[in-house]
Design a protein around this motif. Sequence first.
Motif, PDB file in Angstrom:
ATOM      1  N   LEU A  26      57.663 -38.297 -23.192  1.00 49.72           N
ATOM      2  CA  LEU A  26      58.171 -37.318 -24.154  1.00 49.72           C
ATOM      3  C   LEU A  26      57.213 -36.131 -24.256  1.00 49.72           C
ATOM      4  CD1 LEU A  26      60.524 -36.973 -26.273  1.00 49.72           C
ATOM      5  CD2 LEU A  26      58.854 -37.742 -27.963  1.00 49.72           C
ATOM      6  N   PHE A  27      55.932 -36.431 -24.276  1.00 52.65           N
ATOM      7  CA  PHE A  27      54.917 -35.380 -24.314  1.00 52.65           C
ATOM      8  C   PHE A  27      55.046 -34.491 -23.078  1.00 52.65           C
ATOM      9  CE2 PHE A  27      50.708 -33.881 -22.989  1.00 52.65           C
ATOM     10  CZ  PHE A  27      50.331 -33.149 -24.101  1.00 52.65           C
ATOM     11  N   ASP A  28      55.112 -35.100 -21.905  1.00 54.67           N
ATOM     12  CA  ASP A  28      55.240 -34.323 -20.666  1.00 54.67           C
ATOM     13  C   ASP A  28      56.499 -33.468 -20.666  1.00 54.67           C
ATOM     14  OD1 ASP A  28      52.882 -35.413 -19.699  1.00 54.67           O
ATOM     15  OD2 ASP A  28      53.896 -36.951 -18.497  1.00 54.67           O
ATOM     16  N   LEU A  29      57.574 -33.994 -21.251  1.00 56.36           N
ATOM     17  CA  LEU A  29      58.849 -33.287 -21.278  1.00 56.36           C
ATOM     18  C   LEU A  29      58.795 -32.025 -22.146  1.00 56.36           C
ATOM     19  CD1 LEU A  29      61.872 -33.435 -20.446  1.00 56.36           C
ATOM     20  CD2 LEU A  29      62.243 -34.793 -22.529  1.00 56.36           C
ATOM     21  N   HIS A  30      58.075 -32.077 -23.281  1.00 55.71           N
ATOM     22  CA  HIS A  30      58.155 -30.977 -24.252  1.00 55.71           C
ATOM     23  C   HIS A  30      56.850 -30.215 -24.501  1.00 55.71           C
ATOM     24  CE1 HIS A  30      62.233 -31.902 -25.187  1.00 55.71           C
ATOM     25  NE2 HIS A  30      61.951 -33.129 -25.629  1.00 55.71           N
ATOM     26  N   ARG A  31      55.727 -30.638 -23.944  1.00 56.95           N
ATOM     27  CA  ARG A  31      54.449 -30.011 -24.297  1.00 56.95           C
ATOM     28  C   ARG A  31      54.412 -28.521 -23.987  1.00 56.95           C
ATOM     29  NH1 ARG A  31      51.601 -32.958 -19.692  1.00 56.95           N
ATOM     30  NH2 ARG A  31      52.187 -31.582 -17.993  1.00 56.95           N
ATOM     31  N   ASP A  32      54.995 -28.095 -22.867  1.00 54.76           N
ATOM     32  CA  ASP A  32      54.924 -26.674 -22.512  1.00 54.76           C
ATOM     33  C   ASP A  32      55.668 -25.807 -23.522  1.00 54.76           C
ATOM     34  OD1 ASP A  32      53.392 -27.301 -20.295  1.00 54.76           O
ATOM     35  OD2 ASP A  32      55.103 -27.328 -18.912  1.00 54.76           O
ATOM     36  N   ARG A  33      56.841 -26.261 -23.947  1.00 55.94           N
ATOM     37  CA  ARG A  33      57.595 -25.483 -24.939  1.00 55.94           C
ATOM     38  C   ARG A  33      56.868 -25.463 -26.276  1.00 55.94           C
ATOM     39  NH1 ARG A  33      63.868 -26.863 -24.950  1.00 55.94           N
ATOM     40  NH2 ARG A  33      63.857 -25.180 -26.481  1.00 55.94           N
ATOM     41  N   VAL A  34      56.293 -26.597 -26.660  1.00 60.24           N
ATOM     42  CA  VAL A  34      55.548 -26.651 -27.929  1.00 60.24           C
ATOM     43  C   VAL A  34      54.324 -25.745 -27.833  1.00 60.24           C
ATOM     44  CG1 VAL A  34      54.204 -28.146 -29.452  1.00 60.24           C
ATOM     45  CG2 VAL A  34      56.405 -28.941 -28.545  1.00 60.24           C
ATOM     46  N   PHE A  35      53.636 -25.776 -26.708  1.00 55.94           N
ATOM     47  CA  PHE A  35      52.461 -24.917 -26.537  1.00 55.94           C
ATOM     48  C   PHE A  35      52.856 -23.442 -26.611  1.00 55.94           C
ATOM     49  CE2 PHE A  35      49.742 -22.267 -23.917  1.00 55.94           C
ATOM     50  CZ  PHE A  35      48.509 -22.499 -24.503  1.00 55.94           C
TER      51      PHE A  35
END
Length: 196
Positions: A26-35
């Motif tokens: 889940l982290f890998d899936l969304h980290r870029d957008r959250v960052f």
Amino acid sequence: MTTEDTGEGALLARVRAGDPDAFGELFDLHRDRVFRQARRMTNSAHDAEDVTGMVFLEAWRRRDSLRDVDGSVIGWLLVTANNVSRNLARASRRYRHVLAGLPTPEQMPDHSHLVDARLDSDRRRVALHGALSRLPRRDQDILSLCVIEELSTADAAAALDVAPGTVKSRLSRAKVRLAALLAESTDFASTEGGLR
């Protein structure tokens, strides 16, 4: 087939069950957008990294109550990124405000060169150093251990690998020799007391 059966919905079900591998996905899936969202809300990439980490820490902590829309938690993550960014900005403002209220530290001059010069020019110290350097090495060793460093007779004996009685006799002779050398020095003649 529901959204929970495929894609992020199934992943989210595993996260809610406490699966750390699923949370990593889940982290890998969304980290870029959250960052990217955190970067828009903060002053630096470093702050955005901190916000991203805090968002996912909060997501793990609240995994049972993560709100998903159509099987995705990206909305919850982005709103949390906004909240964490605002909290970070408020904390930074409070910190800057407190710092602004503190008195400016005075620049103190460095006096170490003056102290060094004074010590180097202290005639009594120079005379003592000269007298110590003229003593035999074993007298220097016994005086440095017993007089300067104040080791006990037993500890000095162990350090020198000699008997305690030898330490006492060497110390007595070394003090007599040092006193004689200091008596020759006019710079040390005005010293109160002497070696004991």
